[in-house]
Design a protein around this motif. Structure first.
Motif, mmCIF file in Angstrom:
data_model
loop_
_atom_site.group_PDB
_atom_site.id
_atom_site.type_symbol
_atom_site.label_atom_id
_atom_site.label_comp_id
_atom_site.label_asym_id
_atom_site.label_seq_id
_atom_site.Cartn_x
_atom_site.Cartn_y
_atom_site.Cartn_z
ATOM 1 N N ASN A 1 -2.257 5.965 8.951
ATOM 2 C CA ASN A 1 -2.036 6.396 10.334
ATOM 3 C C ASN A 1 -1.193 5.376 11.096
ATOM 4 O OD1 ASN A 1 -3.486 8.737 9.952
ATOM 5 N ND2 ASN A 1 -5.412 7.908 10.753
ATOM 6 N N ASP A 2 -1.442 4.102 10.855
ATOM 7 C CA ASP A 2 -0.645 3.051 11.497
ATOM 8 C C ASP A 2 0.821 3.140 11.074
ATOM 9 O OD1 ASP A 2 -2.809 2.090 12.855
ATOM 10 O OD2 ASP A 2 -3.227 0.455 11.458
ATOM 11 N N LYS A 3 1.048 3.663 9.870
ATOM 12 C CA LYS A 3 2.412 3.802 9.368
ATOM 13 C C LYS A 3 2.991 5.175 9.714
ATOM 14 C CE LYS A 3 2.056 0.600 5.449
ATOM 15 N NZ LYS A 3 3.270 -0.190 5.761
ATOM 16 N N SER A 4 2.288 5.917 10.539
ATOM 17 C CA SER A 4 2.728 7.260 10.978
ATOM 18 C C SER A 4 2.809 8.245 9.825
ATOM 19 C CB SER A 4 4.096 7.177 11.691
ATOM 20 O OG SER A 4 3.990 6.362 12.848
ATOM 21 N N LEU A 5 1.871 8.106 8.888
ATOM 22 C CA LEU A 5 1.728 9.067 7.797
ATOM 23 C C LEU A 5 0.388 9.773 7.967
ATOM 24 C CD1 LEU A 5 2.983 6.973 4.741
ATOM 25 C CD2 LEU A 5 4.229 8.771 5.951
ATOM 26 N N ALA A 6 0.380 11.095 7.867
ATOM 27 C CA ALA A 6 -0.836 11.873 8.062
ATOM 28 C C ALA A 6 -1.563 12.048 6.734
ATOM 29 C CB ALA A 6 -0.500 13.229 8.666
ATOM 30 N N VAL A 7 -2.870 11.768 6.733
ATOM 31 C CA VAL A 7 -3.689 11.986 5.539
ATOM 32 C C VAL A 7 -4.324 13.368 5.645
ATOM 33 C CG1 VAL A 7 -5.657 11.190 4.189
ATOM 34 C CG2 VAL A 7 -4.141 9.527 5.298
ATOM 35 N N ILE A 8 -4.039 14.229 4.649
ATOM 36 C CA ILE A 8 -4.576 15.595 4.659
ATOM 37 C C ILE A 8 -5.376 15.808 3.377
ATOM 38 C CG2 ILE A 8 -2.665 16.419 6.089
ATOM 39 C CD1 ILE A 8 -1.431 17.639 3.575
ATOM 40 N N ASN A 9 -6.080 16.920 3.308
ATOM 41 C CA ASN A 9 -6.929 17.222 2.152
ATOM 42 C C ASN A 9 -6.293 18.199 1.164
ATOM 43 O OD1 ASN A 9 -9.047 15.581 3.122
ATOM 44 N ND2 ASN A 9 -9.759 17.244 4.467
ATOM 45 N N ASP A 10 -5.275 18.943 1.599
ATOM 46 C CA ASP A 10 -4.657 19.978 0.754
ATOM 47 C C ASP A 10 -3.494 19.362 -0.018
ATOM 48 O OD1 ASP A 10 -3.622 22.184 -0.455
ATOM 49 O OD2 ASP A 10 -3.433 23.381 1.384
ATOM 50 N N ALA A 11 -3.688 19.150 -1.311
ATOM 51 C CA ALA A 11 -2.653 18.524 -2.129
ATOM 52 C C ALA A 11 -1.396 19.376 -2.208
ATOM 53 C CB ALA A 11 -3.189 18.264 -3.542
ATOM 54 N N LYS A 12 -1.548 20.690 -2.095
ATOM 55 C CA LYS A 12 -0.382 21.569 -2.219
ATOM 56 C C LYS A 12 0.536 21.452 -1.006
ATOM 57 C CE LYS A 12 -2.723 24.996 -5.105
ATOM 58 N NZ LYS A 12 -3.151 26.418 -5.229
ATOM 59 N N GLN A 13 0.002 20.977 0.117
ATOM 60 C CA GLN A 13 0.794 20.870 1.333
ATOM 61 C C GLN A 13 1.319 19.449 1.574
ATOM 62 O OE1 GLN A 13 1.608 23.574 3.108
ATOM 63 N NE2 GLN A 13 0.435 24.770 1.610
ATOM 64 N N ALA A 14 0.852 18.477 0.789
ATOM 65 C CA ALA A 14 1.193 17.070 1.037
ATOM 66 C C ALA A 14 2.583 16.733 0.517
ATOM 67 C CB ALA A 14 0.162 16.163 0.392
ATOM 68 N N ASP A 15 3.215 15.774 1.160
ATOM 69 C CA ASP A 15 4.490 15.266 0.663
ATOM 70 C C ASP A 15 4.278 14.261 -0.470
ATOM 71 O OD1 ASP A 15 6.353 16.534 2.590
ATOM 72 O OD2 ASP A 15 5.210 15.342 4.052
ATOM 73 N N TYR A 16 3.190 13.521 -0.372
ATOM 74 C CA TYR A 16 2.926 12.477 -1.374
ATOM 75 C C TYR A 16 1.456 12.486 -1.766
ATOM 76 C CZ TYR A 16 7.497 10.661 -0.063
ATOM 77 O OH TYR A 16 8.843 10.535 0.174
ATOM 78 N N ILE A 17 1.207 11.950 -2.941
ATOM 79 C CA ILE A 17 -0.159 11.808 -3.447
ATOM 80 C C ILE A 17 -0.394 10.331 -3.775
ATOM 81 C CG2 ILE A 17 -1.789 12.390 -5.282
ATOM 82 C CD1 ILE A 17 -0.223 15.024 -5.646
ATOM 83 N N LEU A 18 -1.403 9.752 -3.142
ATOM 84 C CA LEU A 18 -1.786 8.382 -3.469
ATOM 85 C C LEU A 18 -2.890 8.440 -4.508
ATOM 86 C CD1 LEU A 18 -1.615 5.278 -2.799
ATOM 87 C CD2 LEU A 18 -3.621 5.664 -1.343
ATOM 88 N N SER A 19 -2.636 7.864 -5.665
ATOM 89 C CA SER A 19 -3.622 7.830 -6.742
ATOM 90 C C SER A 19 -4.174 6.408 -6.866
ATOM 91 C CB SER A 19 -2.972 8.259 -8.063
ATOM 92 O OG SER A 19 -3.894 8.121 -9.128
ATOM 93 N N ILE A 20 -5.467 6.295 -6.688
ATOM 94 C CA ILE A 20 -6.115 4.985 -6.876
ATOM 95 C C ILE A 20 -6.574 4.920 -8.325
ATOM 96 C CG2 ILE A 20 -7.949 3.436 -6.082
ATOM 97 C CD1 ILE A 20 -7.954 4.989 -3.454
ATOM 98 N N ASN A 21 -5.907 4.107 -9.107
ATOM 99 C CA ASN A 21 -6.153 4.077 -10.549
ATOM 100 C C ASN A 21 -7.293 3.137 -10.942
ATOM 101 O OD1 ASN A 21 -3.868 5.761 -10.917
ATOM 102 N ND2 ASN A 21 -2.534 3.963 -10.809
ATOM 103 N N GLN A 22 -7.410 2.033 -10.246
ATOM 104 C CA GLN A 22 -8.406 1.033 -10.634
ATOM 105 C C GLN A 22 -9.035 0.372 -9.417
ATOM 106 O OE1 GLN A 22 -6.134 -1.702 -13.058
ATOM 107 N NE2 GLN A 22 -6.817 -0.753 -14.963
ATOM 108 N N LEU A 23 -10.347 0.233 -9.475
ATOM 109 C CA LEU A 23 -11.107 -0.687 -8.632
ATOM 110 C C LEU A 23 -11.983 -1.460 -9.609
ATOM 111 C CD1 LEU A 23 -12.260 1.641 -5.675
ATOM 112 C CD2 LEU A 23 -10.463 -0.094 -5.593
ATOM 113 N N ASP A 24 -11.377 -2.398 -10.279
ATOM 114 C CA ASP A 24 -12.022 -3.035 -11.420
ATOM 115 C C ASP A 24 -12.663 -4.374 -11.067
ATOM 116 O OD1 ASP A 24 -11.302 -0.979 -13.033
ATOM 117 O OD2 ASP A 24 -9.703 -2.043 -14.094
ATOM 118 N N ILE A 25 -13.628 -4.758 -11.884
ATOM 119 C CA ILE A 25 -14.187 -6.109 -11.830
ATOM 120 C C ILE A 25 -14.389 -6.610 -13.248
ATOM 121 C CG2 ILE A 25 -15.390 -5.787 -9.619
ATOM 122 C CD1 ILE A 25 -17.984 -5.421 -11.207
#
Length: 275
Positions: A98-122
């Motif tokens: 939001n600070d970067k003026s990008l809207a986070v939505i829930n519908d993947a078919k309508q989104a311009d981009y998809i952020l994939s979180i691949n790892q939260l490892d320890i």
């Protein structure tokens, strides 16, 4: 005549016995008593020991490809099927977008981009030696040596992400960051140490005085000088270290992991350039 003689004999015996008793009492009174020594003043000192370690900066790799420039006003879907994304961390990612003026939505078919979180490892890392940084407050060299180092558990945490252009499936940006809990934990470890004085031979001194001041001992000693009581022996008792701040054992260090991932995720998303 015989009665008078008997009376005089009894009177003489009584006087003799009275004299012996008086002599014994006088002897006891004249015998020098052993003086109880004055107790030394005892103290208790409390110290707060601080331990620190050299901190490393997080390792960060971020690559953004030019094929699909990310523009203000575009939309993003956050996918986290491969990791356990907490609500707190998701809210953090949404806030940065939001600070970067990008809207986070829930519908993947309508989104311009998809952020994939691949790892939260320890992963478990080598234990870390935290070194005493305020040794001057102890003064005593043996104490400084005894408490010079505290060895603590350590965990390495990492986060990796990719940003896809939804329509083309092209990777627009990928990044990875890692840091260990020793470097993430910026505040020093603090432990409380208490050193208390005590008299080690208190009972022995008291017993010595009582024994040498008993009636039998006084009668036997007579006018001889009284022995001196032993000196009090003052020793110090050192408490166990009590931690008052910081994380060191396995449980405490493990509890840092969510905040560590939160911290690294924020660093990575800030690297995305917006046109």
């Amino acid at each position: 005549m015989m009665k008078n003689s008997l009376a005089l004999a009894l009177l003489g015996s009584a006087i003799l016995l009275s004299g012996c008793s008086s002599l014994q009492t006088t002897s006891l009174q004249q015998a020098q008593r052993v003086a109880m020594p004055t107790k030394p003043s005892l103290s208790e000192r409390t110290y707060v020991l601080e331990y620190q370690v050299d901190h490393q900066q997080p390792r960060v790799k971020s690559v953004q490809l030019p094929a699909h420039p990310v523009k203000r006003g575009q939309s993003v879907v956050i996918e986290s099927e491969q990791v356990a994304l907490t609500e707190r961390l998701r809210d953090r990612l949404v806030a940065i977008f939001n600070d970067k003026s990008l809207a986070v939505i829930n519908d993947a078919k309508q989104a311009d981009y998809i952020l994939s979180i691949n790892q939260l490892d320890i992963s478990e890392a080598d234990k870390v030696d935290y070194r005493l940084s305020n040794s001057h407050i102890l003064g005593d060299g043996s104490l400084i040596e005894e408490f010079a180092v505290r060895q603590c558990s350590n965990i390495s945490g990492s986060v990796s992400m990719k940003l896809f252009h939804r329509a083309s499936k092209d990777v627009v940006w990928f990044a990875k960051s890692s840091i260990d809990t020793a470097s993430f934990q910026r505040n020093p470890l603090r432990y409380q140490l208490t050193i208390s004085d005590y008299i080690d031979n208190l009972e022995q001194v008291q017993e010595f005085v009582q024994t040498h001041n008993s009636p039998d001992a006084l009668a036997e000693r007579g006018d001889k000088p009284a022995p001196k009581a032993p000196r009090y022996q003052v020793l110090s008792k050192i408490s166990a270290l009590e931690k008052v701040a910081g994380s060191c054992n396995d449980t405490e260090v493990s509890a840092l992991v969510p905040d560590l991932h939160y911290y690294l995720s924020g660093i990575l998303l800030e690297k995305i350039n917006i046109n």
